[in-house]
Design a protein around this motif. Sequence first.
Motif, PDB file in Angstrom:
ATOM      1  N   ASN A 272     -26.842   2.595 -39.217  1.00  0.00           N
ATOM      2  CA  ASN A 272     -27.248   1.892 -40.421  1.00  0.00           C
ATOM      3  C   ASN A 272     -28.084   0.684 -40.026  1.00  0.00           C
ATOM      4  O   ASN A 272     -27.724  -0.056 -39.099  1.00  0.00           O
ATOM      5  N   SER A 273     -29.196   0.492 -40.710  1.00  0.00           N
ATOM      6  CA  SER A 273     -30.060  -0.652 -40.415  1.00  0.00           C
ATOM      7  C   SER A 273     -30.583  -1.250 -41.707  1.00  0.00           C
ATOM      8  O   SER A 273     -30.863  -0.534 -42.667  1.00  0.00           O
ATOM      9  N   LYS A 274     -30.698  -2.565 -41.700  1.00  0.00           N
ATOM     10  CA  LYS A 274     -31.282  -3.306 -42.817  1.00  0.00           C
ATOM     11  C   LYS A 274     -32.449  -4.116 -42.264  1.00  0.00           C
ATOM     12  O   LYS A 274     -32.280  -4.868 -41.298  1.00  0.00           O
ATOM     13  N   THR A 275     -33.623  -3.940 -42.870  1.00  0.00           N
ATOM     14  CA  THR A 275     -34.841  -4.565 -42.367  1.00  0.00           C
ATOM     15  C   THR A 275     -35.526  -5.353 -43.470  1.00  0.00           C
ATOM     16  O   THR A 275     -35.682  -4.856 -44.593  1.00  0.00           O
ATOM     17  N   ASP A 276     -35.899  -6.583 -43.149  1.00  0.00           N
ATOM     18  CA  ASP A 276     -36.716  -7.395 -44.046  1.00  0.00           C
ATOM     19  C   ASP A 276     -38.165  -7.182 -43.628  1.00  0.00           C
ATOM     20  O   ASP A 276     -38.618  -7.699 -42.604  1.00  0.00           O
ATOM     21  N   LYS A 294     -42.080  -8.885 -51.950  1.00  0.00           N
ATOM     22  CA  LYS A 294     -40.831  -8.650 -51.249  1.00  0.00           C
ATOM     23  C   LYS A 294     -40.694  -7.177 -50.894  1.00  0.00           C
ATOM     24  O   LYS A 294     -40.945  -6.303 -51.724  1.00  0.00           O
ATOM     25  N   PHE A 295     -40.263  -6.915 -49.650  1.00  0.00           N
ATOM     26  CA  PHE A 295     -39.996  -5.550 -49.204  1.00  0.00           C
ATOM     27  C   PHE A 295     -38.727  -5.571 -48.355  1.00  0.00           C
ATOM     28  O   PHE A 295     -38.648  -6.337 -47.392  1.00  0.00           O
ATOM     29  N   ASN A 296     -37.770  -4.754 -48.711  1.00  0.00           N
ATOM     30  CA  ASN A 296     -36.544  -4.621 -47.921  1.00  0.00           C
ATOM     31  C   ASN A 296     -36.248  -3.147 -47.692  1.00  0.00           C
ATOM     32  O   ASN A 296     -36.506  -2.310 -48.560  1.00  0.00           O
ATOM     33  N   ALA A 297     -35.703  -2.845 -46.526  1.00  0.00           N
ATOM     34  CA  ALA A 297     -35.353  -1.459 -46.186  1.00  0.00           C
ATOM     35  C   ALA A 297     -33.874  -1.383 -45.831  1.00  0.00           C
ATOM     36  O   ALA A 297     -33.349  -2.232 -45.105  1.00  0.00           O
TER      37      ALA A 297
END
Length: 758
Positions: A272-276, A294-297
């Motif tokens: 699991n990964s969270k990227t700004d 704004k972009f978040n993944a």
Amino acid sequence: MSLSAIQKTHLALAIMAVATATAQAEDALPSTQPTLLDQVTVSATLTEQNLDSVASSVDVTTADDIEKRMVNDIDDLVRYEPGVTVTDDGRTGAGSFNIRGMDANRVKITVDSVDQAKAFDSTQIFLRSQRNFIDLETIKAVEVLKGPASTVHGSDAIGGVVAFVTKDPADFLKHEGDDGYVSLKGGYSSADSAFTETATFANRSGDLESLLIYTRRDAKETRTHGGADVTGDARGEADPKDIGINNVLGKLQYQVNDNHRVGLTAEWRDLNSKTDLLSMVGAQPTGNPSPYGKFNADDSTRRQRLGLFHEWEAFAPAFDTLKWTLNWQETETNQITYDEMQVETGSFPKWETQARHKDYVYRETSWQLGLNMTKWLDFKWSDHLISYGLELERKEQNNLNKTTYVKNPAGEKNDISRYAPLATVDSAGFYLQDEISFLDDRLTVTPGIRYDSFSPKTETDQYYQKAYKDQSYDSWSGKLGAVYKFTDVFSGFAQYSQGFGTPDLFAMYFEEIVPLPVSIHVMPNPNLKPEKSDSIEVGLRANGRLGSAEITAFYNRYDDFIELVPLGIVNREARFQYQNLDDTTIKGLEFKGQLWLDEAMGAPTGTSFKTAVAWSEGQGTFSNDKGELFKDDPLNSIAPLTAVIGLAYDAPSDNWGGELMWTLVAAKDKNDISNSDIASDESEAGGEQFATPGYGIVDMTAYYKPIKDVTLTAGMFNITDKKYWKWDDVRGLPTTYEGLNRYTQPGRNFAVSVKWEI
């Protein structure tokens, strides 16, 4: 003296040193220390052979190499393997292997002979999937088979094979009797602020053996070398990321009697990964008065497998040994993208914030049955090791995209759809191979042949309405290899082999429309033909008391090469489609060698010198976004000239040792770059692809056992803090791209680990 000249001088000296010293071993006694060519390979022929006995080029990395070199991912794995690289796109991380210029799905990846899921790419960042579903803490060996290998490995091995082999209980236990083993390992890597913890448990009770390995990884983004671009306008640092990985390997194996052994394997890996995605802010040409805001993944990947095997030593008339395997595997990629942007609304236009979720899921589920048999036959003039087998697979592919508008001033509709239909592929393959030994085993000739058939079928549902007729493909592929031992030290080898690759379902059926001022439309092509290749490889080897060396020349030709081709602009729609192109060729030279300095010049016992060099060039037929064809254009997937030079020491007591490695990579020559994939507006403005400068980096690793059951390992990488780019990471980017610094590799960094064995 230029960097290129320095590199070439050192390469020449390194090759001469190893080749000359090894040549002196002509009259020497057989090797008393293992060399590179004494390693065992299975991937080359599907039977166990030493590297100096097979008619192809294979690189083997063992679990010991992985631990001593502090390998954490597949990028680290090939760090010192010239001719083999790994791509990384930032958001999805390390992805596919590149072997001699062939990458993505043209390289077959297996884990315990189980085919791994395919990769796919699109024009949008939220529609991508890589192939990195392996945790190296569970791996005991990795074999990289270079060049087409479809005769024994089937479709997708058109560019080579990366074969992972997982650890077994016996790797940790005594050879006989009841036994138990426990180890705890912890490590830290500064390049990505990664903490890794691994627990291993193995046991033998009577005839039952068991193994359980659990690994937890917590990491951040991999650091880049530089900050903002020289203009100050583009982000040069990696996008902030938080990564968590859990990986479990479990095995049960039972020795039924002297002739039968059965086993069960279970694997589970979850990332699991969270990227700004800060690099996306302001990067989109929207024409709005304010940039994208704004972009978040939020991404996840999961692989799970259950497998059974049965080994039988029968010595029956039809076969001496038989092994069958049955595996179920499911691989899933889930990408959730949240974005905010300014949209124009109302009869009196004004700009308002729109927010949406893009939730994309891609899943591959497969059942794979493998049957492999061997038979020894002795005749007066020759010996034969005949191997033959059958592979059956059913693979189901599913994708679904959900678009949900959280803030919706423009009144857009939520949507659930598929970019490709539900698909099922049934495949079958049969191979036959004979390893024939003549002249008291001095000459070994290995012919082989294989038949493959593939039958993809698609289904329509409420999310995908377009129907396609069922397809079917079949192909014969063959190989002929020979190894001749001139003396006990020197040998030569040659091999002709064919490759065969069925079209990816993604290329056949994927359809994407991106609404822009000029829309982008990627159109499906269900009529794609399979890719085919022919390869010739010749080489010389030396393997003696002083060390070993191998030099290889190869020439590969590919037909019906599948590439994304622009079809021009129709009704303000830029159309693209995967199509078959001909006349792609790759040729090159490779050298690898090892010299035992203790035997050659009286250095301390356990001291060795290693070197490896890879050079290749390729060309093909491509097209740009105007639909113009470029024939005999350079193949951009080819890496620059690369060399690795190393000095290693392992104490006879096995209590301590280390390795100093120097990696040299030549600049990417602009004449070896095709600009066919640069957008026409860039070309008209004089734009061209960014050509990576040459570089040299130095790494050092060391290990020490203060007490019997504890091992401390440490490494310092890029010691000179060199700023550099890998060609595979930036190919396709123009020199005018402001975010080039974001693709730099980490500066000086370190890693440490401690392992306690009980």
